[in-house]
Design an enzyme around this catalytic site. Structure first.
Site, PDB file in Angstrom:
ATOM      1  N   CYS A 116     -27.107 -35.089 -15.398  1.00  0.00           N
ATOM      2  CA  CYS A 116     -26.567 -33.756 -15.686  1.00  0.00           C
ATOM      3  C   CYS A 116     -26.098 -33.621 -17.134  1.00  0.00           C
ATOM      4  O   CYS A 116     -25.703 -32.531 -17.555  1.00  0.00           O
ATOM      5  CB  CYS A 116     -25.435 -33.432 -14.721  1.00  0.00           C
ATOM      6  SG  CYS A 116     -25.946 -33.637 -13.025  1.00  0.00           S
ATOM      7  N   HIS A 257     -21.696 -27.793 -17.660  1.00  0.00           N
ATOM      8  CA  HIS A 257     -22.625 -28.120 -16.578  1.00  0.00           C
ATOM      9  C   HIS A 257     -22.078 -27.505 -15.292  1.00  0.00           C
ATOM     10  O   HIS A 257     -20.904 -27.683 -14.949  1.00  0.00           O
ATOM     11  CB  HIS A 257     -22.759 -29.642 -16.454  1.00  0.00           C
ATOM     12  CG  HIS A 257     -23.391 -30.068 -15.181  1.00  0.00           C
ATOM     13  ND1 HIS A 257     -24.576 -29.518 -14.725  1.00  0.00           N
ATOM     14  CD2 HIS A 257     -23.014 -30.970 -14.235  1.00  0.00           C
ATOM     15  CE1 HIS A 257     -24.881 -30.076 -13.566  1.00  0.00           C
ATOM     16  NE2 HIS A 257     -23.959 -30.948 -13.244  1.00  0.00           N
ATOM     17  N   ASN A 287     -25.643 -26.759  -8.160  1.00  0.00           N
ATOM     18  CA  ASN A 287     -25.744 -27.709  -9.278  1.00  0.00           C
ATOM     19  C   ASN A 287     -27.223 -28.025  -9.511  1.00  0.00           C
ATOM     20  O   ASN A 287     -27.848 -28.712  -8.708  1.00  0.00           O
ATOM     21  CB  ASN A 287     -24.955 -28.969  -8.905  1.00  0.00           C
ATOM     22  CG  ASN A 287     -25.059 -30.070  -9.944  1.00  0.00           C
ATOM     23  OD1 ASN A 287     -25.907 -30.025 -10.827  1.00  0.00           O
ATOM     24  ND2 ASN A 287     -24.211 -31.067  -9.820  1.00  0.00           N
TER      25      ASN A 287
HETATM   26  N1  ACO Z   1     -18.523 -29.221   4.972  1.00  0.00           N
HETATM   27  C1  ACO Z   1     -17.404 -29.394   5.691  1.00  0.00           C
HETATM   28  N2  ACO Z   1     -16.606 -30.465   5.551  1.00  0.00           N
HETATM   29  C2  ACO Z   1     -16.958 -31.382   4.633  1.00  0.00           C
HETATM   30  C3  ACO Z   1     -18.123 -31.268   3.858  1.00  0.00           C
HETATM   31  C4  ACO Z   1     -18.917 -30.130   4.058  1.00  0.00           C
HETATM   32  N3  ACO Z   1     -20.045 -29.891   3.360  1.00  0.00           N
HETATM   33  N4  ACO Z   1     -18.203 -32.321   3.040  1.00  0.00           N
HETATM   34  C5  ACO Z   1     -17.145 -33.095   3.276  1.00  0.00           C
HETATM   35  N5  ACO Z   1     -16.389 -32.533   4.259  1.00  0.00           N
HETATM   36  C6  ACO Z   1     -15.142 -33.017   4.827  1.00  0.00           C
HETATM   37  C7  ACO Z   1     -14.947 -34.489   4.651  1.00  0.00           C
HETATM   38  O1  ACO Z   1     -15.562 -35.206   5.687  1.00  0.00           O
HETATM   39  C8  ACO Z   1     -13.445 -34.614   4.685  1.00  0.00           C
HETATM   40  O2  ACO Z   1     -13.037 -34.586   6.030  1.00  0.00           O
HETATM   41  P1  ACO Z   1     -11.790 -35.487   6.540  1.00  0.00           P
HETATM   42  O3  ACO Z   1     -10.605 -34.999   5.761  1.00  0.00           O
HETATM   43  O4  ACO Z   1     -11.754 -35.199   7.987  1.00  0.00           O
HETATM   44  O5  ACO Z   1     -12.171 -36.895   6.190  1.00  0.00           O
HETATM   45  C9  ACO Z   1     -12.952 -33.322   4.044  1.00  0.00           C
HETATM   46  O6  ACO Z   1     -14.062 -32.411   4.111  1.00  0.00           O
HETATM   47  C10 ACO Z   1     -12.535 -33.479   2.605  1.00  0.00           C
HETATM   48  O7  ACO Z   1     -13.536 -34.222   1.902  1.00  0.00           O
HETATM   49  P2  ACO Z   1     -13.365 -34.625   0.396  1.00  0.00           P
HETATM   50  O8  ACO Z   1     -14.536 -35.448   0.010  1.00  0.00           O
HETATM   51  O9  ACO Z   1     -12.000 -35.159   0.199  1.00  0.00           O
HETATM   52  O10 ACO Z   1     -13.462 -33.193  -0.284  1.00  0.00           O
HETATM   53  P3  ACO Z   1     -13.182 -32.796  -1.778  1.00  0.00           P
HETATM   54  O11 ACO Z   1     -12.090 -31.803  -1.826  1.00  0.00           O
HETATM   55  O12 ACO Z   1     -13.073 -33.990  -2.660  1.00  0.00           O
HETATM   56  O13 ACO Z   1     -14.485 -32.017  -2.160  1.00  0.00           O
HETATM   57  C11 ACO Z   1     -16.493 -32.330  -3.434  1.00  0.00           C
HETATM   58  C12 ACO Z   1     -15.731 -32.695  -2.153  1.00  0.00           C
HETATM   59  C13 ACO Z   1     -16.773 -30.837  -3.401  1.00  0.00           C
HETATM   60  C14 ACO Z   1     -17.821 -33.093  -3.421  1.00  0.00           C
HETATM   61  C15 ACO Z   1     -15.629 -32.687  -4.644  1.00  0.00           C
HETATM   62  O14 ACO Z   1     -15.182 -34.023  -4.558  1.00  0.00           O
HETATM   63  C16 ACO Z   1     -16.396 -32.538  -5.917  1.00  0.00           C
HETATM   64  O15 ACO Z   1     -16.720 -31.442  -6.331  1.00  0.00           O
HETATM   65  N6  ACO Z   1     -16.675 -33.653  -6.626  1.00  0.00           N
HETATM   66  C17 ACO Z   1     -17.441 -33.610  -7.826  1.00  0.00           C
HETATM   67  C18 ACO Z   1     -18.856 -33.667  -7.419  1.00  0.00           C
HETATM   68  C19 ACO Z   1     -19.749 -33.195  -8.505  1.00  0.00           C
HETATM   69  O16 ACO Z   1     -19.488 -32.261  -9.198  1.00  0.00           O
HETATM   70  N7  ACO Z   1     -20.857 -33.898  -8.583  1.00  0.00           N
HETATM   71  C20 ACO Z   1     -21.862 -33.567  -9.430  1.00  0.00           C
HETATM   72  C21 ACO Z   1     -21.545 -33.900 -10.859  1.00  0.00           C
HETATM   73  S1  ACO Z   1     -22.678 -34.936 -11.528  1.00  0.00           S
HETATM   74  C22 ACO Z   1     -24.103 -34.258 -11.297  1.00  0.00           C
HETATM   75  O17 ACO Z   1     -24.202 -33.086 -11.486  1.00  0.00           O
HETATM   76  C23 ACO Z   1     -25.244 -35.062 -10.776  1.00  0.00           C
END
Ligand code: ACO
Length: 332
Positions: A116, A257, A287
């Site tokens: 990215c 990004h 993304n």
């Molecule tokens: N739908 C519903 N529930 C979900 C989903 C979903 N799609 N995905 C995860 N959950 C649940 C999890 O199982 C967890 O449940 P639990 O509390 O019972 O264990 C709960 O939601 C919270 O999960 P987290 O992983 O803690 O959620 P978070 O608030 O961290 O959000 C996310 C996840 C959106 C992926 C966030 O961490 C994020 O944006 N990270 C950056 C990712 C990113 O931008 N990556 C790309 C950059 S690099 C590139 O572009 C290649």
């Protein structure tokens, strides 16, 4: 060989996305998720997905063609094509195929892989060939079809990504419109985000084993990547601004990004940049990796938001881990 030292101007942009659209409602039929969860945690509402008939090369070429048209150039004018991608149609690279599709027969073409961060790394790489005076016109394309490499049963990743392509034309110019940049890598955190080859042993002959396998779907430590982005991206933007002898007050547009709206908001907040200056179109596309910055730029330029002379602070971040910022003025 004697070369004049030149500046760089970004004189055209274009983009292309596949026709098929999958909204959060549709995704919730595939994995256990909801529009509410995805929209609140990421800001994403919809994503475009490439079908079996689509190719990365064709999408990239379409974006490139539009960028050339805006710059008023013919394919034969291009000296170099840089394709930033992690999802080439061919592991040997797709840039040459695009060169052929465009009919840019004079252009040397190659792929650049930095996930990215690929577009920002490509922008800086391409600019070096212009600054040395070796080339006059470069086409930089950021394109990815991550849907091919997403595990569509993994709700923690599949909700995030979409497919697309964006392109810019960079031209040698008296005035240098690339004002500053900073590029970084940290391979010690490589495991945070991977689309890795995994091979098991296959014996070819007595005592000779190769590792035979394939690339496995995207694996991501979401929270680690989130923290990394929010901490590191403001740092490189500040560094690049310092190199440009500018401050955040001089920035007209923050163009990050398009990974997650919460990351965009947190970075803007840390830099004290008001939300009206933050370019965001991830609600529509998710993304799109190396494509996201030029795709958002293209919409902002064609929509009349970004005007000639506007100062743009662009930053990419992602697998590697890699991250980088470039400060540039839009237009000739
Ligand atoms: N739908 C519903 N529930 C979900 C989903 C979903 N799609 N995905 C995860 N959950 C649940 C999890 O199982 C967890 O449940 P639990 O509390 O019972 O264990 C709960 O939601 C919270 O999960 P987290 O992983 O803690 O959620 P978070 O608030 O961290 O959000 C996310 C996840 C959106 C992926 C966030 O961490 C994020 O944006 N990270 C950056 C990712 C990113 O931008 N990556 C790309 C950059 S690099 C590139 O572009 C290649």
């Amino acid at each position: 060989m004697k070369h004049t030292v030149a500046g760089v101007a970004i004189t055209g942009c274009g983009s292309a996305t596949p026709g098929a659209c999958l909204d959060n409602q549709g995704l919730s039929q595939i994995v256990e998720t909801s529009d509410g969860w995805i929209a609140t945690r990421t800001g994403i509402k919809c994503r475009r997905l490439a079908g079996a008939e689509d190719s990365l090369s064709a999408l990239a070429a379409e974006a490139g063609q539009k960028a050339l048209a805006m710059a008023g150039l013919e394919p034969g004018d291009i000296d170099m094509i840089v394709l930033a991608t992690s999802t080439a149609d061919d592991l040997f690279g797709s840039a040459s195929k695009i060169q052929g599709l465009l009919g840019a027969s004079r252009a040397v073409a190659f792929d650049l892989t930095a996930a990215c961060s690929g577009f920002v790394f490509g922008l800086v790489t391409a600019s070096q060939f212009l600054r040395t005076g070796i080339y006059q016109n470069v086409l930089l394309i950021g394109a990815d079809i991550l849907s091919r490499w997403v595990d569509w049963s993994d709700r923690t990743t599949c909700v995030l990504f979409g497919d697309g392509a964006g392109a810019v034309v960079l031209q040698a110019s008296k005035r240098d419109r690339l004002l500053g940049f900073e590029l970084r890598s940290d391979g010690t955190q490589n495991a945070c985000l991977q689309l890795a080859y995994r091979g098991g042993p296959q014996e070819l002959a007595a005592g000779v084993k190769i590792g035979k396998g394939t690339y496995e779907p995207i694996q991501m430590m979401g929270q680690e990547v989130y923290k990394f982005a929010v901490r590191r991206v403001p740092e490189v933007i500040e560094k690049a601004l310092h190199r440009a002898e500018l401050t955040v007050d001089d920035v007209d547009w923050l163009l990050l990004h398009q990974a997650n709206q919460r990351i965009l908001d947190a970075v803007a907040q840390r830099l004290n940049i008001p939300s009206e200056k933050v370019i965001s179109n991830l609600a529509k596309y998710g993304n799109t990796s190396a494509a996201s910055i030029p795709l958002a730029l293209d919409e902002a330029v064609r929509g009349g938001k970004v005007e000639v002379g506007d100062v743009i602070a662009a930053a990419g971040f992602g697998a590697g881990l890699s991250w980088g910022a470039a400060i540039f003025e839009w237009g000739r």
